[in-house]
Design a protein around this motif. Structure first.
Motif, PDB file in Angstrom:
ATOM      1  N   ALA B  34      39.706 -52.414  -6.939  1.00 14.81           N
ATOM      2  CA  ALA B  34      38.743 -51.343  -7.211  1.00 14.81           C
ATOM      3  C   ALA B  34      38.894 -50.253  -6.143  1.00 14.81           C
ATOM      4  CB  ALA B  34      37.338 -51.921  -7.264  1.00 14.81           C
ATOM      5  N   GLU B  35      37.936 -50.141  -5.243  1.00 15.72           N
ATOM      6  CA  GLU B  35      38.008 -49.072  -4.239  1.00 15.72           C
ATOM      7  C   GLU B  35      39.172 -49.275  -3.264  1.00 15.72           C
ATOM      8  OE1 GLU B  35      35.224 -50.403  -5.288  1.00 15.72           O
ATOM      9  OE2 GLU B  35      33.865 -48.779  -5.841  1.00 15.72           O
ATOM     10  N   PHE B  36      39.829 -50.420  -3.326  1.00 12.18           N
ATOM     11  CA  PHE B  36      41.057 -50.571  -2.542  1.00 12.18           C
ATOM     12  C   PHE B  36      42.050 -49.476  -2.899  1.00 12.18           C
ATOM     13  CE2 PHE B  36      45.486 -51.893  -2.447  1.00 12.18           C
ATOM     14  CZ  PHE B  36      45.645 -52.219  -1.110  1.00 12.18           C
ATOM     15  N   CYS B  45      35.769 -43.032  -1.444  1.00 13.86           N
ATOM     16  CA  CYS B  45      35.108 -43.671  -2.584  1.00 13.86           C
ATOM     17  C   CYS B  45      34.470 -42.621  -3.486  1.00 13.86           C
ATOM     18  CB  CYS B  45      34.041 -44.658  -2.096  1.00 13.86           C
ATOM     19  SG  CYS B  45      34.717 -46.148  -1.344  1.00 13.86           S
ATOM     20  N   VAL B  78      32.810 -47.326 -13.254  1.00 16.94           N
ATOM     21  CA  VAL B  78      31.681 -46.423 -13.493  1.00 16.94           C
ATOM     22  C   VAL B  78      32.040 -45.023 -13.003  1.00 16.94           C
ATOM     23  CG1 VAL B  78      29.296 -45.905 -12.884  1.00 16.94           C
ATOM     24  CG2 VAL B  78      29.963 -48.244 -13.403  1.00 16.94           C
ATOM     25  N   ASP B 101      32.128 -43.033   1.734  1.00 12.40           N
ATOM     26  CA  ASP B 101      33.116 -44.116   1.803  1.00 12.40           C
ATOM     27  C   ASP B 101      32.529 -45.479   1.487  1.00 12.40           C
ATOM     28  OD1 ASP B 101      35.796 -43.488   2.065  1.00 12.40           O
ATOM     29  OD2 ASP B 101      35.493 -42.743   4.101  1.00 12.40           O
ATOM     30  N   ILE B 102      31.402 -45.487   0.807  1.00 14.23           N
ATOM     31  CA  ILE B 102      30.808 -46.719   0.303  1.00 14.23           C
ATOM     32  C   ILE B 102      30.963 -46.722  -1.216  1.00 14.23           C
ATOM     33  CG2 ILE B 102      28.677 -48.063   0.070  1.00 14.23           C
ATOM     34  CD1 ILE B 102      29.612 -47.950   2.925  1.00 14.23           C
ATOM     35  N   GLY B 103      31.350 -47.848  -1.764  1.00 12.59           N
ATOM     36  CA  GLY B 103      31.483 -47.945  -3.211  1.00 12.59           C
ATOM     37  C   GLY B 103      30.138 -47.762  -3.898  1.00 12.59           C
TER      38      GLY B 103
END
Lengths: 112, 383
Positions: B34-36, B45, B78, B101-103
């Motif tokens: 995902a956010e990787f 993010c 999303v 930078d937070i999912g």
């Protein structure tokens, strides 16, 4: 091969590289064979599968409004005094477009 | 046939063979990144969540640079541009509601502000689709008016923009899957969307606390609501599934396991309203990927009631070796490498975990996806 949960931005690049490379190097079946896609393209129940009479959703009760429908054609039909042309065409197009409205709300609920 | 197309076919064949619980040439690698992808591609993010073109680009870059068999076309699923257009209030959007930078985060409303009230089960049961439009959406949105309220400019815009944005987003997935195939020979790992009726009531309607209270005060209504949702959730799963019947439908499992519910509640509500849907999907030729978030060890024996091959079971917090003992003879398994290791430990610890996963599997059973008797890995362990 995969991590336990989805990998977010705290996952270290060198670690995912290590997972990948280690699996590639050692995760080999010398006796394994991958089915050629062209000869075996899908995954479906085997032909000898016996489906019980109560298998799946066969016992589901009748619904007021069917899945995939917002406003049933029978309800919409009340708006028209008389359809002078092709009734089946009118019904098909109504139901096709109505299904998009259904898709929108269920996707909102499930995917977002 | 191009080299890339040949690579794609090799990977697809490997992936499908493993998901049949048969033995492929290699263990397929199908990481749910995902956010990787943002970290790897140099995005925040916020960028991959709010601009899906960047999310798609990041996914393709990872697929091209890593030797993976299959990936999700966009695991940062999303797109908050869409949820913002509708006015959906339950997401924390990176860079807007939370740091960039937070999912993205799901914010469950408190009990008093649940999107469905405790006395509204009959209305939901009567016509779930109408309930969603009439009650759920106005409450879940900052912009959409409740039925009976005067319509507003923002109300009308939210519905039009939301519909157009969804069309825009979903239409982009076809070219994205094609690009993964032609640029890096990577398979799109899943198709479709499914959630359990019980989870939908907990996640999106009553909230977890509300549902817990309802299970004490009106469990028969909860069961009736689950039953009413079943055909609709089945319909969505079937209509969004892979038309080629190759890759599985993604089923995101949330709070249907102990200790979120009791064993009795799983047996009386969760499982009876889930199992028939999975069976019906399988009857129609579709596998379901059980993405078992949390630890579902208490319920594994229930899952053995499903037909062989009908699901792929993904292990999160559960013990993959115990899971393998119970489910491995029927279903392909995935997962089990702890995220903690991948985030905070050195690469050698990751290699050790992967090696252990392969080795213990070798010692316990001879089934697919994990190496067995003649695996090259075994030789390496002896040296």
């Amino acid at each position: 091969m995969d991590a336990s949960a989805i990998m977010q931005n705290d996952t270290r690049i060198e670690n995912l590289r290590a997972l990948t490379d280690f699996t590639r190097e050692y995760g080999v079946y010398s006796s394994g064979v991958s089915h050629p896609v062209a000869s075996n393209p899908d995954i479906t129940p085997s032909q000898d599968t016996v489906f019980r009479s109560d298998y799946g959703m066969s016992e589901n009760p009748n619904m007021k409004v069917k899945p995939g429908v917002c406003t049933p054609w029978e309800i919409k039909l009340e708006d028209f005094p008389k359809i002078t042309g092709d009734k089946d065409l009118a019904q098909r197009i109504w139901e096709d477009v109505d299904a998009l409205g259904n898709m929108f709300i269920w996707q909102c609920l499930l995917s977002f | 046939m191009t080299d890339m197309e040949q690579l794609y076919n090799e990977r697809l064949g490997r992936y499908l063979t493993a998901m049949r619980n048969e033995k492929p040439d290699k263990i397929p690698i199908r990481p749910f990144v995902a956010e990787f992808t943002a970290r790897y591609a140099g995005f925040t993010c916020q960028e991959v969540t709010h601009d899906f073109d960047k999310a798609f680009e990041a996914a393709r870059k990872c697929a091209a640079d890593f030797d993976w068999d299959a990936v999700v076309a966009n695991m940062v699923y999303v797109w908050t541009g869409l949820t913002q257009a509708i006015g959906i209030k339950y997401y924390g959007t990176p860079g807007i509601d939370i740091p960039p930078d937070i999912g993205f985060q799901y914010r469950e409303p408190n009990e008093e502000n649940a999107f469905m009230k405790a006395d509204e089960y009959d209305e939901l049961i009567d016509d779930p689709t109408a309930f969603l439009y009439s009650k759920w959406l106005p409450r879940a949105s900052t912009d959409i008016c409740a039925i009976g309220e005067p319509a507003t400019y923002r109300n009308n815009l939210a519905l039009v923009k939301g519909g157009m944005a969804m069309l825009n987003y979903f239409t982009a997935f076809g070219p994205q899957c094609d690009a993964l195939r032609t640029e890096s020979g990577t398979v799109s790992a899943i198709a479709g969307i499914f959630k359990a009726p019980f989870d939908i009531i907990g996640d999106k309607l009553r909230g977890y606390i509300g549902l817990t209270m309802d299970m004490i005060e009106q469990p028969e209504k909860v069961l009736a609501a689950c039953e009413a949702l079943m055909p609709h959730l089945y319909k969505v799963a079937l209509s969004t599934a892979d038309a080629n019947k190759q890759v599985p439908i993604a089923f995101w499992m949330h709070r249907g396991c102990m200790p979120f519910v009791s064993e009795g509640q799983f047996d009386s509500h969760y499982w009876p309203t889930l199992k028939p849907i999975i069976e019906e999907l399988w009857r129609n030729g579709h596998q379901t990927l059980f993405y078992a978030e949390g630890d579902w060890k208490h319920h594994l024996h229930s899952f053995t009631e499903l037909p062989d091959q009908s699901i792929v079971y993904h292990v999160d917090k559960g013990d993959i070796f115990e899971t393998h003992k119970i489910l491995g003879h029927k279903f392909c398994l995935s997962g089990g490498i702890p995220n903690m290791l991948l985030s905070y430990h050195p690469p050698d610890d990751v290699r050790t975990s992967v090696r252990k996963s392969l080795t213990v599997s070798h010692k316990t059973v001879d089934t697919s996806w994990m190496p067995v008797r003649s695996c090259k890995m075994i030789h390496a362990l002896r040296t």
